[in-house]
Design a protein around this motif. Structure first.
Motif, short mmCIF file in Angstrom:
data_model
loop_
_atom_site.label_atom_id
_atom_site.label_comp_id
_atom_site.label_asym_id
_atom_site.label_seq_id
_atom_site.Cartn_x
_atom_site.Cartn_y
_atom_site.Cartn_z
N VAL A 309 63.18 21.41 -31.68
CA VAL A 309 63.61 22.05 -30.03
C VAL A 309 62.51 22.55 -29.54
O VAL A 309 61.35 23.38 -30.01
N GLU A 310 63.17 22.87 -28.85
CA GLU A 310 62.25 22.88 -27.48
C GLU A 310 63.37 24.51 -26.66
O GLU A 310 64.16 25.11 -26.62
N LEU A 311 61.91 25.76 -27.40
CA LEU A 311 62.42 27.11 -26.79
C LEU A 311 62.11 27.92 -25.68
O LEU A 311 60.25 27.25 -25.41
N GLU A 312 62.71 28.73 -25.23
CA GLU A 312 62.55 29.26 -23.71
C GLU A 312 61.48 30.43 -24.12
O GLU A 312 62.63 31.26 -24.62
N ILE A 313 60.11 31.42 -24.09
CA ILE A 313 60.04 32.18 -24.59
C ILE A 313 60.07 33.35 -23.51
O ILE A 313 59.73 33.64 -22.56
N GLY A 314 60.95 34.05 -22.89
CA GLY A 314 61.58 35.16 -22.39
C GLY A 314 61.49 34.57 -21.04
O GLY A 314 62.87 33.66 -21.46
N ASP A 315 61.64 35.26 -20.09
CA ASP A 315 62.05 34.33 -19.02
C ASP A 315 61.04 33.85 -18.07
O ASP A 315 60.92 33.71 -17.36
N SER A 316 60.09 33.65 -18.97
CA SER A 316 58.64 33.63 -18.14
C SER A 316 58.34 31.45 -17.69
O SER A 316 57.54 30.85 -17.53
N ARG A 317 59.43 31.41 -18.45
CA ARG A 317 59.45 29.28 -18.76
C ARG A 317 58.12 28.65 -19.79
O ARG A 317 58.33 27.17 -19.62
N ALA A 318 57.43 29.57 -19.64
CA ALA A 318 56.92 28.91 -21.16
C ALA A 318 57.75 28.56 -21.86
O ALA A 318 58.67 28.73 -23.26
N ARG A 319 57.42 27.70 -22.55
CA ARG A 319 57.61 26.67 -23.74
C ARG A 319 57.23 26.46 -24.52
O ARG A 319 55.96 25.75 -24.80
N VAL A 320 57.89 26.31 -25.65
CA VAL A 320 57.10 25.80 -27.29
C VAL A 320 58.18 25.08 -27.99
O VAL A 320 59.52 25.06 -27.73
N GLU A 321 57.47 24.23 -28.86
CA GLU A 321 58.08 22.95 -29.47
C GLU A 321 58.40 23.37 -31.19
O GLU A 321 56.74 23.96 -30.77
N ILE A 322 59.08 23.87 -31.64
CA ILE A 322 59.11 23.41 -32.90
C ILE A 322 60.04 23.03 -33.70
O ILE A 322 61.25 22.57 -33.01
N GLU A 323 59.97 22.95 -34.70
CA GLU A 323 60.13 21.35 -35.51
C GLU A 323 61.53 22.92 -37.00
O GLU A 323 60.96 23.83 -37.51
#
Ligand code: ADP
Ligand code: MG
Length: 351
Positions: A309-323
């Motif tokens: 799953v790719e998540l966007e954190i806040g409205d920062s456009r920063a994205r992380v992937e988690i399993e």
């Protein structure tokens, strides 16, 4: 034989291929030098062999300064990716070669060389093939002959430079296991160069991660995988997620608020949080949870037995992937809270 590399620098026409590298290798250890192409692995191996001499620093074999010894006196065995066997010699003669070219004073009798070569062929599971020529062998068999040849001189140290690099994936995997078994039987101190992380992590007692002529980290496969100590190691080995954060008074803030993670030891200012996508704990409800990161689902895809799953954190456009588990509810725009189990903060923005 214990090998110590102490503050070794190597320049080629002023180009530093190795910057003051130090490394202790224990007797009987199987060490992997792992890094991208051009990181200095082969140079380090050649310095240990005595095929190059350091611009600065010293290599020790046991307590002895190896710079006083020739390549022959160091008594190292080599296997290189493209170190071809002698084509015009049988397998048996190839294996016996190192003994045959010894000075008369230390050269075994002909029958003894033959006996030892046959014994080694048996050891590398090639009995019956002694009369063949290299062209009549598969790639994997040739590299086993090369290893038997390297071991025939009873080396103090075995140096292997991408020995399986030219073989196809399946054969490489088999030879990997086989090499580990051989090592456990002989107990030779072995230094193995590879750019393949799976090979290094599966095979080695300890892994030396190299980048741009420097050692980034030395550790057991578990340490290297679970506790990378630099952004490079996070990026080069396994999968990683990185998130820009801000450190304020010892707290770590993402664009979504206080993460609850401690920034101890990291100075205030911009920083980057690194973790492994699979190494996270999930929370149902982030409202009551002061100790997590949360983001909205951007993409979700099934990968084997799990879901990425790719998540966007806040409205920062920063994205992380988690399993997450394969059946985890991860619809578009839904919110997931998680906490990395192992993580590390590095000052500054991700490179
Ligand atoms: P690796 O084995 O990790 O791919 P090497 O040790 O072969 O890396 O090379 C490290 C760096 O040193 C590279 O930039 C390479 O071009 C340079 N280098 C290696 N050997 C020589 C040489 N004999 N002359 C000049 N440069 C060299
Ligand atoms: Mg190389």
């Amino acid at each position: 034989m214990e090998v110590r590399v102490v503050d070794v620098r190597k320049e080629f026409d002023r180009f530093p291929a190795l910057h003051n590298v130090s490394l202790d290798i224990k007797s009987g250890e199987l060490i992997a030098l792992l890094g991208p192409s051009g990181s200095g692995k082969t140079t380090l191996l050649r310095l240990i062999a005595g095929l190059e001499s350091p611009t600065e620093g010293t290599v020790f074999f046991g307590d002895e300064d190896a710079s006083q010894k020739t390549v022959q006196e160091r008594n190292v065995g080599f296997v290189f990716q493209h170190y071809a066997l002698f084509r015009h010699m049988t397998v048996l003669d190839n294996v016996g070669f190192g003994l045959k070219v010894r000075p008369a004073s230390s050269r075994p009798a002909k029958a003894e060389i033959r006996r030892r070569a046959l014994e080694l062929l048996d050891f590398v599971q090639l009995n019956g093939l002694e009369k063949r020529y290299p062209a009549q062998l598969s790639g994997g068999q040739r590299q086993r002959v090369a290893l038997a040849r390297a071991m025939a001189i009873e080396p103090k140290v075995l140096l292997l430079d991408e020995p399986f690099g030219a073989l196809d994936a399946q054969v490489r995997k088999e030879l990997r296991r086989w090499l580990r078994e051989i090592h456990d039987k002989t107990g030779h101190t072995t230094i193995f160069v590879t750019h393949d992380q799976d090979e290094a992590l599966e095979l080695a007692d300890r892994v030396v991660v190299m980048s741009q002529g420097r050692i980034e980290q030395v550790g057991t496969p578990d340490e290297i995988y679970d506790r990378p100590n630099s952004p490079f190691v996070y990026g080069f080995i396994g999968e990683s997620s990185s998130l820009p954060v801000e450190v304020k008074d010892g707290a770590v803030w993402s664009a979504d608020g206080d993460t609850g993670l401690s920034a101890e030891g990291t100075p205030d200012g911009e920083a980057t949080l690194y973790f492994r996508p699979h190494d996270v704990e999930l929370f149902d409800d982030n409202e009551n949870n002061s100790c997590s990161l949360a983001g909205t689902v951007v993409t979700s895809r099934r990968v084997g037995g799990t879901r990425r799953v790719e998540l966007e954190i806040g409205d920062s456009r920063a994205r992380v992937e988690i399993e997450v588990p394969a059946d985890y509810p991860a619809a578009d725009k839904s919110r997931i809270a998680f906490r990395p189990k192992h993580w590390k903060l590095f000052p500054g923005k991700a490179g």
